[in-house]
Design an enzyme around this catalytic site. Structure first.
Site, PDB file in Angstrom:
ATOM      1  N   GLU A   7     -19.966  26.217 -23.952  1.00 54.08           N
ATOM      2  CA  GLU A   7     -20.975  26.505 -24.497  1.00 54.08           C
ATOM      3  C   GLU A   7     -21.587  27.759 -23.684  1.00 54.08           C
ATOM      4  OE1 GLU A   7     -22.465  23.820 -25.692  1.00 54.08           O
ATOM      5  OE2 GLU A   7     -20.790  22.390 -26.167  1.00 54.08           O
TER       6      GLU A   7
ATOM      7  N   HIS B 134     -22.930  18.309 -26.894  1.00 60.02           N
ATOM      8  CA  HIS B 134     -23.437  19.662 -26.560  1.00 60.02           C
ATOM      9  C   HIS B 134     -22.225  20.142 -25.446  1.00 60.02           C
ATOM     10  CE1 HIS B 134     -24.305  21.197 -30.181  1.00 60.02           C
ATOM     11  NE2 HIS B 134     -24.971  20.066 -30.678  1.00 60.02           N
TER      12      HIS B 134
END
Length: 187
Positions: A15, A165
């Protein structure tokens, strides 16, 4: 000459800092989380995992968009080590699993590592080839369409686990996809 046999698939998901208004150019995005699992090629089980937040230096304040997308909070990165320390820990972990192949969903993670390593003047930590599991998934289905990770899970009837995510959760989900692709090839 004997060929080196790979015993693990090192599945990585990153990320990075991001925004929805183009205030952070692509070349200034920085890794804020490394999520990785070692998928054993013999057992198809995950033998180990690695998760590390990283404190960004170019754009140290996370955008609201980034926080909402990743669920990573400002406090998570404020209390995290900077890149050199974090990547050193990661490299130490991956080196404890010899004969691994670096894998990710698409080429983004590889490119982001290359970019951040160059910015911080740190040697790229991978010596193996890179497997783009997104491409392998399309080949497995026999289609040219490129699926997102969540779409691929859905296509295979696998439930998305954890938070989408988030690096560590997505690494586990990508491992589930790869396990299913590989087991179908073996059958």
């Amino acid at each position: 000459m004997q060929t080196k046999i790979s015993h693990y698939y090192l599945i990585v998901d990153l990320e990075a800092t991001c925004c929805d208004k183009k205030t952070i150019p692509r070349h200034e995005m920085e890794i804020i989380e490394i999520g990785a699992v070692m998928l054993n090629r013999a057992t198809w089980e995950i033998d180990s995992e690695f998760q590390q937040f990283i404190q960004p230096v170019r754009h140290p304040q996370l955008t609201d968009f980034c926080t909402k997308l990743t669920s990573i909070q400002q406090q998570d990165v404020d209390e995290a080590p900077k890149f050199i320390e974090a990547i050193s820990r990661f490299k130490e972990w991956i080196c404890s699993f010899p004969n691994h192949i670096f894998c990710s969903w698409g080429n983004y993670d590889k490119k982001q590592f290359i970019q951040d390593c160059a910015f911080h003047n740190f040697a790229y930590p991978f010596t193996s080839e890179h497997i783009n599991i997104k491409e392998e998934f399309s080949e497995y289905l026999g289609v040219s369409k490129r699926f997102g990770m969540a779409q691929a899970l859905n296509e295979l009837g696998i439930e998305l686990k954890g938070t989408h995510h988030r690096g560590i959760d997505d690494a586990h989900n990508i491992a589930s996809i790869y396990r299913q692709i590989q087991s179908a090839k073996i059958s």
